[in-house]
Scaffold this motif. Sequence first.
Motif, PDB file in Angstrom:
ATOM      1  N   ALA A 116       1.124  -1.186   0.089  1.00 41.66           N
ATOM      2  CA  ALA A 116       0.102   0.124  -0.284  1.00 41.66           C
ATOM      3  C   ALA A 116       0.662   1.034  -0.089  1.00 41.66           C
ATOM      4  O   ALA A 116       0.601   2.286  -0.285  1.00 41.66           O
ATOM      5  CB  ALA A 116      -1.116   0.029   1.471  1.00 41.66           C
ATOM      6  N   GLU A 117       2.169   1.199   0.737  1.00 43.25           N
ATOM      7  CA  GLU A 117       2.826   2.356   0.465  1.00 43.25           C
ATOM      8  C   GLU A 117       3.349   2.276  -0.207  1.00 43.25           C
ATOM      9  O   GLU A 117       3.838   3.634  -1.042  1.00 43.25           O
ATOM     10  CB  GLU A 117       3.460   1.972   1.630  1.00 43.25           C
ATOM     11  CG  GLU A 117       4.530   2.344   3.185  1.00 43.25           C
ATOM     12  CD  GLU A 117       5.478   1.474   3.943  1.00 43.25           C
ATOM     13  OE1 GLU A 117       4.823   1.413   5.243  1.00 43.25           O
ATOM     14  OE2 GLU A 117       6.732   1.913   2.844  1.00 43.25           O
ATOM     15  N   LEU A 119       2.551   1.751  -3.669  1.00 40.09           N
ATOM     16  CA  LEU A 119       1.125   2.392  -4.965  1.00 40.09           C
ATOM     17  C   LEU A 119       0.747   3.240  -4.734  1.00 40.09           C
ATOM     18  O   LEU A 119       1.445   4.483  -5.396  1.00 40.09           O
ATOM     19  CB  LEU A 119      -0.435   1.721  -4.154  1.00 40.09           C
ATOM     20  CG  LEU A 119      -1.243   1.669  -5.077  1.00 40.09           C
ATOM     21  CD1 LEU A 119      -0.952   1.112  -6.657  1.00 40.09           C
ATOM     22  CD2 LEU A 119      -2.575   0.865  -4.380  1.00 40.09           C
ATOM     23  N   GLU A 120       1.089   4.154  -2.925  1.00 42.68           N
ATOM     24  CA  GLU A 120       1.400   5.247  -3.152  1.00 42.68           C
ATOM     25  C   GLU A 120       2.941   6.468  -3.599  1.00 42.68           C
ATOM     26  O   GLU A 120       2.138   7.104  -4.162  1.00 42.68           O
ATOM     27  CB  GLU A 120       1.024   6.086  -1.290  1.00 42.68           C
ATOM     28  CG  GLU A 120       0.978   7.524  -1.486  1.00 42.68           C
ATOM     29  CD  GLU A 120       0.754   7.414   0.475  1.00 42.68           C
ATOM     30  OE1 GLU A 120       0.379   7.152   1.619  1.00 42.68           O
ATOM     31  OE2 GLU A 120       1.272   9.150   0.534  1.00 42.68           O
ATOM     32  N   LEU A 121       3.820   5.780  -3.353  1.00 37.79           N
ATOM     33  CA  LEU A 121       5.159   6.136  -3.870  1.00 37.79           C
ATOM     34  C   LEU A 121       5.252   6.752  -5.489  1.00 37.79           C
ATOM     35  O   LEU A 121       5.192   7.530  -5.596  1.00 37.79           O
ATOM     36  CB  LEU A 121       6.165   5.225  -3.313  1.00 37.79           C
ATOM     37  CG  LEU A 121       7.495   5.340  -3.903  1.00 37.79           C
ATOM     38  CD1 LEU A 121       7.860   7.033  -2.661  1.00 37.79           C
ATOM     39  CD2 LEU A 121       8.557   4.117  -3.216  1.00 37.79           C
ATOM     40  N   GLY A 123       2.946   7.585  -7.399  1.00 37.44           N
ATOM     41  CA  GLY A 123       1.437   8.130  -7.746  1.00 37.44           C
ATOM     42  C   GLY A 123      -0.022   7.373  -7.632  1.00 37.44           C
ATOM     43  O   GLY A 123      -0.246   8.135  -8.739  1.00 37.44           O
ATOM     44  N   PRO A 125      -3.700   5.940  -7.071  1.00 40.83           N
ATOM     45  CA  PRO A 125      -5.147   5.989  -5.781  1.00 40.83           C
ATOM     46  C   PRO A 125      -5.188   4.562  -5.400  1.00 40.83           C
ATOM     47  O   PRO A 125      -5.553   3.682  -5.785  1.00 40.83           O
ATOM     48  CB  PRO A 125      -5.772   7.069  -6.579  1.00 40.83           C
ATOM     49  CG  PRO A 125      -5.730   6.797  -7.726  1.00 40.83           C
ATOM     50  CD  PRO A 125      -4.534   5.835  -8.245  1.00 40.83           C
ATOM     51  N   GLU A 126      -5.238   4.809  -3.843  1.00 41.49           N
ATOM     52  CA  GLU A 126      -5.465   3.578  -2.824  1.00 41.49           C
ATOM     53  C   GLU A 126      -6.737   3.397  -3.799  1.00 41.49           C
ATOM     54  O   GLU A 126      -6.499   1.273  -3.088  1.00 41.49           O
ATOM     55  CB  GLU A 126      -6.177   3.930  -1.801  1.00 41.49           C
ATOM     56  CG  GLU A 126      -5.742   3.559  -0.153  1.00 41.49           C
ATOM     57  CD  GLU A 126      -6.269   4.068   0.696  1.00 41.49           C
ATOM     58  OE1 GLU A 126      -5.859   5.121   0.980  1.00 41.49           O
ATOM     59  OE2 GLU A 126      -6.791   3.744   1.368  1.00 41.49           O
TER      60      GLU A 126
END
Length: 378
Positions: A116-117, A119-121, A123, A125-126
């Motif tokens: 999940a981290e 995925l954010e890194l 760019g 969306p969750e």
Amino acid sequence: MIRFNAVSKSYPNGTTAVDDLSLELAEGGITVLVGPSGCGKTTTLRMINRMVEPTSGTVSLRGRDIREVHAPELRRGIGYVIQHAGLFPHRTILDNIATVPLLLGWSRKKARARAAELLELVGLPEEMAKRYPNQLSGGQQQRVGVARALGADPPVLLMDEPFSAVDPIVRAELQAEFIRLQKELHKTIVFVTHDIDEAIKLGDNIAVFRTGGKLAQFDTPEQLLAHPADDFVAGFVGQDRGIRRLSFVKAGEVPLRDGPVLTATTPVAQARAAAEAWLLVVDDGRRPLGWAPAAELPASGTLADASLVPLGHTFSLVGDSARAALDSALLSPARLAVGVDADGAVVGVADAQELSAVAAAEVGEPAANAEKADGDDR
Ligand SMILES: Nc1ncnc2c1ncn2[C@@H]1O[C@H](COP(=O)(O)OP(=O)(O)O)[C@@H](O)[C@H]1O
Ligand SMILES: [Mg+2]
């Protein structure tokens, strides 16, 4: 930190894919391997993680011959990203990214939290976490591929034409995102591409290969453009290398004129006397208001009465390169680049011809046709 020492690779059918390669790749930087199709880039890349074994010579990582390292252990420290992302179609995005942590024996919970981290890194969306690869665009899939390769936080990342299969706009986005990511992560990255513009954009150092698996030149992008080692490299970096070199010239070095720059209070008669096809109308603080085509000026009054065409992009004399100035000229309705200072006040303008003269002076070539060169670049 990655060192090729007299490395050759021949395949059983007699093809020499890589011929006597000696090369040292810096820790924490991006080294780009570039060259025409079939020149041995992928083979070179895969010799780093032992997907391909050299016929002769040695490859070492941090001073250690990689043949002495058990391949699975070696690969744990080396992320690998390929062209079509290579995602598992029946796993969710989150589980795709969690692949390596799970292989390393992390608990499912910890692996998913890490995913999940990541995925954010990169760019994304969750809400993409629960989707499947075919529900994502090509560019999004490529980001997932990068996230997955970063799973176990490997110090080394191998990337084989990762952005080649997406359209030019998405590609430019991915490149920008990649530069941002690397500023945070400082990985040692080996990046393969056949595109010299991509190489110049991304590389700290560039290795140019020629057909037959021979290294033609290993240099910084700037040196490569300024001093190509031979005709092959000169041809490969292109006739318009002056234009490309503008990326390394500070915008502050561009000669500017201020003849067409006039305040809105200027009487029309005086504006006509300037004998310019386009007038850049500015306010009292020299902030740009827009372009007035000289042919359409009102009969009397001041420039405040003229109808203005929107400005387009300005370039900054403090932060930008001369290449940004050229883009500004090509995107301007007046075909003039507008240079502004740190406060956004207009310092002056330059046209594409003047800018390409700067480029030509840089490499001692006659001025190229800037508009054509720019079109070719896209
Ligand atoms: N497994 C293989 N067997 C035989 N020839 C191969 C094999 N893999 C690559 N080659 C050949 O080696 C050369 C270099 O290939 P490659 O490293 O894939 O080049 P690039 O990535 O620069 O396009 C090419 O001529 C290619 O056809
Ligand atoms: Mg290849």
